[in-house]
Enzyme design. Structure first.
Site, PDB file in Angstrom:
ATOM      1  N   LYS A   2     -11.619 -37.019   8.604  1.00  0.00           N
ATOM      2  CA  LYS A   2     -11.207 -38.590   8.812  1.00  0.00           C
ATOM      3  C   LYS A   2      -9.717 -38.364   9.172  1.00  0.00           C
ATOM      4  O   LYS A   2      -9.218 -39.440  10.056  1.00  0.00           O
ATOM      5  CB  LYS A   2     -11.137 -38.845   7.250  1.00  0.00           C
ATOM      6  CG  LYS A   2     -12.411 -38.988   6.531  1.00  0.00           C
ATOM      7  CD  LYS A   2     -12.580 -39.681   5.309  1.00  0.00           C
ATOM      8  CE  LYS A   2     -11.986 -38.628   4.049  1.00  0.00           C
ATOM      9  NZ  LYS A   2     -12.599 -37.405   4.166  1.00  0.00           N
TER      10      LYS A   2
ATOM     11  N   ASP B  76     -13.474 -34.260   3.621  1.00  0.00           N
ATOM     12  CA  ASP B  76     -13.165 -33.174   4.701  1.00  0.00           C
ATOM     13  C   ASP B  76     -14.090 -33.185   5.919  1.00  0.00           C
ATOM     14  O   ASP B  76     -14.099 -32.097   6.507  1.00  0.00           O
ATOM     15  CB  ASP B  76     -13.080 -31.870   4.136  1.00  0.00           C
ATOM     16  CG  ASP B  76     -12.207 -31.658   2.832  1.00  0.00           C
ATOM     17  OD1 ASP B  76     -11.150 -32.441   2.670  1.00  0.00           O
ATOM     18  OD2 ASP B  76     -12.653 -30.977   1.770  1.00  0.00           O
TER      19      ASP B  76
ATOM     20  N   HIS C   4      -5.822 -34.828   4.438  1.00  0.00           N
ATOM     21  CA  HIS C   4      -6.081 -35.313   5.743  1.00  0.00           C
ATOM     22  C   HIS C   4      -5.300 -34.314   6.795  1.00  0.00           C
ATOM     23  O   HIS C   4      -4.111 -34.721   6.915  1.00  0.00           O
ATOM     24  CB  HIS C   4      -6.038 -36.847   6.067  1.00  0.00           C
ATOM     25  CG  HIS C   4      -6.835 -37.442   5.041  1.00  0.00           C
ATOM     26  ND1 HIS C   4      -6.980 -38.934   4.953  1.00  0.00           N
ATOM     27  CD2 HIS C   4      -7.653 -37.134   4.168  1.00  0.00           C
ATOM     28  CE1 HIS C   4      -7.848 -39.273   4.352  1.00  0.00           C
ATOM     29  NE2 HIS C   4      -8.246 -38.042   3.777  1.00  0.00           N
TER      30      HIS C   4
END
Ligand code: GDP
Ligand code: IMO
Ligand code: MG
Length: 441
Positions: free
Chosen positions: A16, A13, A41
């Site tokens: 990315k 977390d 994501h």
């Protein structure tokens, strides 16, 4: 040849998704190499918010080939749901490719994940419940179902005949319920196979050909270095190789084909699930980071534990991944904080420890050694795009001092600075002359 990897340097977390999406503006192919639907994501583009679990983050930009590599464990139902959602936003799935060698997350893997966690009770890992551990365990035990099996009914039937009774007994022994019948499983798998057939191929051949032709290929890590099965806080980790080394096996390319490795580092530290976290804050500052940073799991919605930046783990990540640079995210969240702590080492049994210990009991006794830096109090919410447009030099001097400190301490240059969720809240330093960085350690 131009390849670039984006890797998490902490416990996941780190942002990315945002960084991969930003860098994908120059990419022709984006490749996932490990993990599964445990990943979350988040990418925000104006009013659109996506939480991608299995689809690579290049899926939101047109013209990119997006690859789910052999090292990923694929939950077919989750994948089809996600494809439908992203398609509904007007994006195309034409460029999606799925490795024929990837292992499939079966319904029983999810059930086993839940049952194992219940058995562990208070000592549980705190998994995402997506069947990741049991699926990778079956892969290594050579009893997994692979994507290529979906296209061959007889082969699939044989494999299910062999594995089904084992899984049925295993689940019953753990007190788990809801095991589907073998016929149900078979029917569903074949139907997924039919729907996904045109996306399935030998992705190692595809990626190697693209690299040979000089295409720009990006590898997108899921999870983070501290959740890596070998190098993370074992057993409180995920079940795959999240580090850059995992790209070779998880995609099917040689190590000499990876040019650059960018590590994504959040300006503070978070973790979801159980396990050691030396710089964790259980006070108001921790609460502030969670609320202002919106620190809730993109996959499970669980609140994330928050704490100060820990450079012991970032140095661990720089070494393990051979990072050529850092992308630092969420600097805006620290805006307005008067004094900022950065952990540079641990004190364990009266001695200074500068690298991350393997032993959990040593970690439990670790007391973070902090360096205190002045914050950037003048930076307020909503200023990200403005500051990004003005460029790096216009940033508050304390923020630049913080970035310099991090860069020197870990021995890696800062390549990207992120001041908000949006694409235009990003400062790209990649074209700056590469500066020499001397690590303090
Ligand atoms: P990932 O799993 O590493 O892709 O990260 P997640 O998406 O789970 O969590 C990162 C969260 O931070 C997401 O909600 C992003 O939209 C958000 N984010 C990323 N970069 C920044 C940033 O620089 N500032 C702020 N405020 N949020 C960011
Ligand atoms: P992204 O890609 C944060 C954590 C879980 C648990 C441990 C094992 O969004 O960074 P698993 O379900 O993988 O067997 O759970 O790993 N975990 C993550 N934490 N971000 C993630 O992914 C994670 N994926 C797994 O919380 O502690
Ligand atoms: Mg996430």
């Amino acid at each position: 040849m131009s390849t670039l990897a984006v890797i998490g340097t902490q416990w996941g977390d780190e942002g990315k998704g945002k960084i991969t999406d930003y860098l994908a503006q120059d990419a022709e192919m984006v490749v996932r190499y490990q993990g599964g639907a445990n990943a979350g994501h988040t990418i925000e583009i104006g009013k659109e918010v996506f939480a991608l679990h299995l689809l690579p983050s290049g899926i939101l930009r047109p013209g990119i080939i997006n690859v789910i590599g052999n090292g990923v464990v694929v939950d077919l139902e989750a994948l089809e749901e996600e494809m439908a959602k992203v398609k509904a936003s007007g994006r195309s799935m034409e460029g999606l490719r799925i490795s024929d060698r990837a292992n499939v997350v079966m319904r029983y893997h999810r059930l086993l994940d839940g049952a194992e966690e219940r058995q562990r009770g208070a000592k549980g890992v705190g998994t995402t419940g997506r069947g990741i551990g049991p699926c990778y365990a079956d892969k290594v035990a050579r009893q997994g179902i692979r994507v290529c099996d979906l296209l061959e009914e007889d082969e699939l039937r044989d494999k299910l005949d062999a594995v089904y009774p084992l899984k049925e007994r295993q689940l019953a022994a753990l007190g788990g319920e809801g095991m589907p019948t073998k016929e149900e499983l078979l029917r569903k798998l074949l139907s997924h196979g039919k729907k996904l057939d045109r996306h399935i191929c030998d992705t190692s051949v595809l990626v190697n050909d693209a690299i040979k032709k000089g295409k720009k290929v990006m590898f997108e890590g899921a999870q983070g270095t501290m959740l890596d099965i070998d190098h993370g806080t074992y057993p409180f980790v995920t079940s795959s190789s999240c580090i850059a080394g995992g790209i070779c096996t998880g995609v099917g390319i040689g190590p000499s084909l990876i040019n650059e490795v960018v590590g994504v580092m959040k300006a503070y530290t978070t973790r979801v699930g159980s396990g050691p976290f030396p710089t964790e804050l259980t006070d108001e500052m921790g609460e502030m980071l969670m609320t202002k940073g919106g620190e809730f799991g993109a996959t499970t919605g669980r609140p994330r534990r928050c704490g100060w930046l820990d450079l012991v783990i970032v140095r661990h990540a720089v070494r393990l991944n051979g990072l050529s640079g850092l992308a630092v995210t969420k600097l805006d969240v620290l805006g307005g904080v008067g004094k900022i702590n950065i952990c540079t080492g641990y004190e364990i049994d009266g001695k200074l420890e500068e690298s991350f210990p393997a032993s959990l009991s040593r970690l439990q006794r670790a007391r973070p050694v902090y360096q205190q830096l002045q914050g950037w109090e003048e930076f307020s919410a909503g200023k990200g795009a403005d500051c990004a447009a003005k460029g790096y030099e216009s940033l508050p001097s304390n923020l630049k001092a913080y970035l310099d400190f991090v860069s020197k301490n870990v021995g890696a240059p800062i390549r990207i600075v992120s001041l908000g969720k949006e694409r235009d809240e990003t400062i790209d330093l990649r074209s700056r002359k590469k500066q020499a960085v001397n690590s303090c350690y």
